[in-house]
Design a protein around this motif. Structure first.
Motif, PDB file in Angstrom:
ATOM      1  N   GLN A 130       0.813  -1.215   0.000  1.00  0.00           N
ATOM      2  CA  GLN A 130       0.000   0.000   0.000  1.00  0.00           C
ATOM      3  C   GLN A 130       0.852   1.273   0.000  1.00  0.00           C
ATOM      4  OE1 GLN A 130      -3.596  -0.270  -0.174  1.00  0.00           O
ATOM      5  NE2 GLN A 130      -2.778  -2.276  -0.738  1.00  0.00           N
ATOM      6  N   TYR A 131       2.098   1.120   0.432  1.00  0.00           N
ATOM      7  CA  TYR A 131       3.049   2.229   0.441  1.00  0.00           C
ATOM      8  C   TYR A 131       4.409   1.710  -0.034  1.00  0.00           C
ATOM      9  CZ  TYR A 131      -0.219   5.035   3.231  1.00  0.00           C
ATOM     10  OH  TYR A 131      -1.306   5.735   3.659  1.00  0.00           O
ATOM     11  N   PRO A 132       5.242   2.573  -0.580  1.00  0.00           N
ATOM     12  CA  PRO A 132       6.587   2.146  -0.982  1.00  0.00           C
ATOM     13  C   PRO A 132       7.513   2.057   0.232  1.00  0.00           C
ATOM     14  CG  PRO A 132       6.361   4.480  -1.386  1.00  0.00           C
ATOM     15  CD  PRO A 132       5.015   4.005  -0.890  1.00  0.00           C
ATOM     16  N   LEU A 133       8.630   1.370   0.037  1.00  0.00           N
ATOM     17  CA  LEU A 133       9.669   1.402   1.060  1.00  0.00           C
ATOM     18  C   LEU A 133      10.280   2.796   1.114  1.00  0.00           C
ATOM     19  CD1 LEU A 133      11.598  -1.952   0.454  1.00  0.00           C
ATOM     20  CD2 LEU A 133       9.764  -1.504   2.095  1.00  0.00           C
ATOM     21  N   GLU A 134      10.887   3.122   2.266  1.00  0.00           N
ATOM     22  CA  GLU A 134      11.500   4.442   2.415  1.00  0.00           C
ATOM     23  C   GLU A 134      12.641   4.627   1.423  1.00  0.00           C
ATOM     24  OE1 GLU A 134      13.700   7.123   5.877  1.00  0.00           O
ATOM     25  OE2 GLU A 134      12.521   5.353   6.437  1.00  0.00           O
ATOM     26  N   LYS A 135      13.421   3.559   1.184  1.00  0.00           N
ATOM     27  CA  LYS A 135      14.516   3.611   0.229  1.00  0.00           C
ATOM     28  C   LYS A 135      14.170   2.724  -0.963  1.00  0.00           C
ATOM     29  CE  LYS A 135      18.105   4.696   3.615  1.00  0.00           C
ATOM     30  NZ  LYS A 135      19.435   4.310   4.173  1.00  0.00           N
ATOM     31  N   ARG A 136      14.056   3.343  -2.114  1.00  0.00           N
ATOM     32  CA  ARG A 136      13.574   2.663  -3.314  1.00  0.00           C
ATOM     33  C   ARG A 136      14.368   1.404  -3.660  1.00  0.00           C
ATOM     34  NH1 ARG A 136      10.992   6.220  -7.610  1.00  0.00           N
ATOM     35  NH2 ARG A 136      10.289   8.093  -6.526  1.00  0.00           N
ATOM     36  N   ASP A 137      15.697   1.506  -3.552  1.00  0.00           N
ATOM     37  CA  ASP A 137      16.541   0.417  -4.060  1.00  0.00           C
ATOM     38  C   ASP A 137      16.818  -0.664  -3.027  1.00  0.00           C
ATOM     39  OD1 ASP A 137      18.209   1.866  -2.441  1.00  0.00           O
ATOM     40  OD2 ASP A 137      19.759   2.219  -3.954  1.00  0.00           O
ATOM     41  N   GLU A 138      16.058  -0.660  -1.917  1.00  0.00           N
ATOM     42  CA  GLU A 138      16.237  -1.692  -0.907  1.00  0.00           C
ATOM     43  C   GLU A 138      15.075  -2.686  -0.883  1.00  0.00           C
ATOM     44  OE1 GLU A 138      17.324  -0.070   2.877  1.00  0.00           O
ATOM     45  OE2 GLU A 138      19.286   0.615   2.135  1.00  0.00           O
ATOM     46  N   SER A 139      14.262  -2.656  -1.916  1.00  0.00           N
ATOM     47  CA  SER A 139      13.221  -3.679  -2.041  1.00  0.00           C
ATOM     48  C   SER A 139      13.871  -5.023  -2.344  1.00  0.00           C
ATOM     49  CB  SER A 139      12.254  -3.309  -3.169  1.00  0.00           C
ATOM     50  OG  SER A 139      12.958  -3.176  -4.389  1.00  0.00           O
ATOM     51  N   LYS A 140      13.121  -6.076  -2.142  1.00  0.00           N
ATOM     52  CA  LYS A 140      13.632  -7.403  -2.492  1.00  0.00           C
ATOM     53  C   LYS A 140      13.743  -7.530  -4.014  1.00  0.00           C
ATOM     54  CE  LYS A 140      11.612  -9.926   1.431  1.00  0.00           C
ATOM     55  NZ  LYS A 140      10.664 -11.014   1.805  1.00  0.00           N
ATOM     56  N   LEU A 141      14.665  -8.372  -4.449  1.00  0.00           N
ATOM     57  CA  LEU A 141      14.834  -8.664  -5.873  1.00  0.00           C
ATOM     58  C   LEU A 141      14.948 -10.168  -6.044  1.00  0.00           C
ATOM     59  CD1 LEU A 141      15.391  -7.677  -8.839  1.00  0.00           C
ATOM     60  CD2 LEU A 141      17.821  -7.805  -8.250  1.00  0.00           C
ATOM     61  N   MET A 142      14.012 -10.753  -6.761  1.00  0.00           N
ATOM     62  CA  MET A 142      14.118 -12.169  -7.113  1.00  0.00           C
ATOM     63  C   MET A 142      14.742 -12.268  -8.499  1.00  0.00           C
ATOM     64  SD  MET A 142      11.209 -15.164  -7.618  1.00  0.00           S
ATOM     65  CE  MET A 142      10.646 -15.129  -5.918  1.00  0.00           C
TER      66      MET A 142
END
Length: 343
Positions: free
Chosen positions: A17-29
């Motif tokens: 519902q909201y993005p993470l605070e730091k864009r490039d720290e999301s998980k990556l499969m």
């Protein structure tokens, strides 16, 4: 392929519902098509899979606050408009609420300096309107009064922060009502690191429309029709892509919109040509890709054309397995969710 073959369940709690605070720290499969492996990384690790001479092709469309509110002249009835696409300089295709109260000939006033006349109906239940804005910049006016058109699976009202969060850092050209969400993971710093590694960042444009949310509703997917969306591939970008291919580099598409655009302008000898216009390119298995070597994408909703494209790029079985793993590992889904790299 049948619709029932690409239907799956995603728990509501996994729909971001909201993005993470730091864009490039999301998980990556990371999905390896050849080795049939799945790796779990953080998005900033994406650079580990790019080499000098490769290219990231990005969609530089800019989401504009396309939800606007006005009143009907004479009756003062409140009306909501969702601007879908620009047909001419002052003419737009829109959706209206409540639709039954908005008819051809009606005048809708949005602000003192911005209003429109309803001049036609569309076959999909929308309206064609002609705006007048006294010589001002249209997108500036809309930017001051409009709301960001968040996807229906984000179950909240748009907030002021969404005007920044629901926008890629390289967005340049106004025209989209939905973000090319794979690009939301990139930061300026990450792009600079890519350039320093010798990776080219090449922009193209496809103005994402309402069709990106439109589910397939026929069991035989080949009978589904895509909405047309406006695209541009400049001569400079076409030449940059072709140069990478001639030199043996790989083309990584940042998002399904980039894939569809590149495949629209692909030539028989597997290069691209500069062009602009409208595309309703629908990619589903089996499909022979001419341009793209790698795909960065988000986790999409069940029964969508977006998921189908990933099945065409990898395989149906591999994507179903990847999504099963994503649910098990509690990946975040959809626009503000986590990412996948298919190599």
């Amino acid at each position: 392929m049948k619709l029932s073959e690409i239907t799956f369940d995603v728990p509501k709690k996994l729909v971001a519902q909201y993005p993470l605070e730091k864009r490039d720290e999301s998980k990556l499969m990371v999905v390896n098509r050849k080795e049939r492996t799945f790796e779990e990384k953080v998005f900033k690790d994406v650079l580990d899979y790019l080499n000098e001479g490769d290219a990231l092709v990005v969609n530089d469309t800019r989401v504009f606050p396309a939800r606007v509110f006005g009143v009907k002249e004479k009756t003062e009835a409140k009306v909501e408009l969702l601007l879908l696409r620009q047909l001419e300089s002052t003419m737009w295709e829109v959706l209206v609420k409540p639709a039954r109260k908005v008819r051809v000939g009606n005048r809708i006033q949005i602000t003192e300096n911005l209003g429109c006349d309803v001049i036609d109906n569309t076959t999909s239940g929308g309206r064609v309107v002609r705006f007048d804005f006294n010589g001002a910049d249209f997108f500036d006016l809309i930017g001051k009064v409009g709301k960001t058109p968040l996807p229906p699976y984000i179950r909240r009202e748009a907030e002021e922060e969404d005007k920044v969060n629901y926008q890629t850092v390289y967005a340049r050209k106004n025209g989209a009502i939905a973000a090319p969400t794979a690009g939301l993971h990139f930061t300026e710093e990450l792009l600079e690191k890519a350039r320093a590694k010798g990776v080219k960042i090449i922009p193209i444009t496809l103005h994402v429309g309402l069709g990106t949310f439109r589910p397939i509703q026929v069991e035989d997917i080949s009978r589904h029709s895509m909405d047309s969306e406006y695209y541009e591939v400049s001569p400079e970008s076409a030449e940059a892509i072709n140069e990478v291919k001639r030199n043996g580099g790989k083309i990584f598409a940042v998002g399904t919109t980039v894939v569809r655009t590149l495949e629209t302008v692909a030539t028989v000898d597997k290069f691209v040509k500069a062009n602009s216009g409208w595309t309703d390119k629908f990619i589903y298995p089996p499909y022979m890709f001419k341009i793209v070597d790698g795909l960065i994408t988000n986790f999409h909703f069940s029964g969508s054309t977006l998921f189908l494209l990933t099945c065409a790029f990898a395989s149906h079985d591999q994507m179903m397995e990847a999504y099963e793993l994503a649910v098990k590992k509690k990946y975040r889904f959809h626009s503000y969710g986590d990412a996948m790299l298919i190599v």
